[in-house]
Design an enzyme around this catalytic site. Structure first.
Site, PDB file in Angstrom:
ATOM      1  N   ASP A   1     -57.613 -71.120  23.443  1.00 29.36           N
ATOM      2  CA  ASP A   1     -57.535 -70.038  22.517  1.00 29.36           C
ATOM      3  C   ASP A   1     -57.985 -70.644  21.380  1.00 29.36           C
ATOM      4  O   ASP A   1     -58.093 -71.858  20.928  1.00 29.36           O
ATOM      5  CB  ASP A   1     -55.894 -69.787  22.217  1.00 29.36           C
ATOM      6  N   SER A   2     -58.037 -69.608  20.114  1.00 31.77           N
ATOM      7  CA  SER A   2     -58.735 -70.101  18.868  1.00 31.77           C
ATOM      8  C   SER A   2     -57.582 -70.935  18.174  1.00 31.77           C
ATOM      9  O   SER A   2     -57.924 -71.387  17.004  1.00 31.77           O
ATOM     10  CB  SER A   2     -59.240 -68.954  18.203  1.00 31.77           C
TER      11      SER A   2
ATOM     12  N   CYS B   1     -57.386 -65.609  24.736  1.00 34.20           N
ATOM     13  CA  CYS B   1     -57.683 -65.288  23.231  1.00 34.20           C
ATOM     14  C   CYS B   1     -58.356 -63.789  23.507  1.00 34.20           C
ATOM     15  O   CYS B   1     -59.380 -63.968  24.341  1.00 34.20           O
ATOM     16  CB  CYS B   1     -58.612 -66.275  22.727  1.00 34.20           C
TER      17      CYS B   1
ATOM     18  N   CYS C   1     -53.771 -59.447  20.125  1.00 38.88           N
ATOM     19  CA  CYS C   1     -54.503 -60.888  19.841  1.00 38.88           C
ATOM     20  C   CYS C   1     -53.237 -61.548  20.325  1.00 38.88           C
ATOM     21  O   CYS C   1     -51.797 -61.123  20.386  1.00 38.88           O
ATOM     22  CB  CYS C   1     -54.334 -60.947  18.304  1.00 38.88           C
TER      23      CYS C   1
ATOM     24  N   HIS D   1     -51.931 -64.376  19.182  1.00 43.73           N
ATOM     25  CA  HIS D   1     -51.131 -64.915  18.380  1.00 43.73           C
ATOM     26  C   HIS D   1     -49.823 -63.921  18.084  1.00 43.73           C
ATOM     27  O   HIS D   1     -48.935 -64.321  17.578  1.00 43.73           O
ATOM     28  CB  HIS D   1     -51.818 -65.174  16.988  1.00 43.73           C
TER      29      HIS D   1
END
Length: 258
Positions: free
Chosen positions: A11-12, A74, A183, A185
């Site tokens: 993931d980022s 992601c 997302c 996150h």
């Protein structure tokens, strides 16, 4: 089939750990290697070419670890780069997309909200998906600043609360009954989001669906691990403290420049 090689997940940043947690819960015998590219977060504001290049870099790292499949945990990387990854490498890739289908299919008000990054909302794959649900009104909102606050460990900050109110209140006024988190996150914001949304609005994220798809690919193409216990491995190129805290300080975090 038997295959004791690890599953790679990238993931980022730290957000994809929400996807990792769902995979780890469903498939506890599988060894997992998680890669947090926090140095380059967020991906959502980058160009498609930059996202593809970063996704290739992450993939190369995980291939050196001898992974048997790679989960792109992601949304931005999936919607912008997974096609290129599948064309370039023979290893199976599992992506994560905003769960528009269950929201649009089940919506009583025919109005749903999507909170996502600019990179996801602008992607060709996202636009193709939304085209399939023209009868549903889709309220799109870019979550400007949310990933940066999560990555810096400021999930419960007043700034986060203020941003969430500004993004969600117009959706409530538009009569949404489903909120799609676009997302990886954002599931870490669910406790805060629930304080803002009326109880009847349901929140959908992609963790469980990605875990089930991973299980299916292992069954059909790759093979399951026969090991009884495998400790997960976590790599980050920035801010190991935040990654450790979001995982409950249970695991060793390896800081590595990649």
């Amino acid at each position: 089939m038997e295959n004791n090689k690890p599953i790679g997940i990238f993931d980022s940043g730290i957000g994809g750990t929400s996807i990792w947690a769902a995979i780890h819960q469903l498939l506890p015998n599988e060894k997992t290697i998680y890669l947090a590219d926090s140095k380059n977060a967020p991906y959502g504001q980058k160009s498609k070419a930059e996202i593809v290049a970063l996704s290739i870099k992450n993939t190369e790292f995980l291939l050196k670890m001898d992974c048997k499949l790679i989960v792109v945990a992601c949304n931005t990387a999936t919607t912008n780069a997974i096609q290129e990854l599948r064309e370039k490498y023979s290893i199976p890739f599992i992506g994560i997309e905003p769960a528009i289908k269950p929201a649009a299919t089940n919506s009583k008000t025919q109005t749903i909200g999507i909170l996502a990054t600019q990179g996801t909302l602008n992607s060709e794959l996202f636009n193709k998906t939304t085209e399939m649900y023209r009868d549903t009104k889709i309220i799109e909102q870019v979550g400007h600043g949310l990933v940066q606050l999560i990555e810096s460990g400021n999930i419960d900050s007043p700034e986060m609360t203020q941003l969430l109110h500004s993004y969600l209140e117009p959706m409530i006024e538009a009569n949404i009954d489903y909120l799609v988190l676009g997302c990886s996150h954002y599931p870490y914001l669910i406790p805060q989001i629930k304080k803002i949304l009326p109880e009847h609005i349901q929140i959908i994220d992609s963790g469980e669906a990605v875990a089930k798809q991973t299980q299916n690919v292992l069954k059909d193409k790759v093979g399951f691990s026969t090991n009884e216990k495998n400790e997960p491995v976590f790599y980050t190129n920035s801010n190991p403290k935040v990654l450790s805290e979001i995982l409950g300080n249970k695991y060793e975090i390896i800081e590595k420049n990649f």
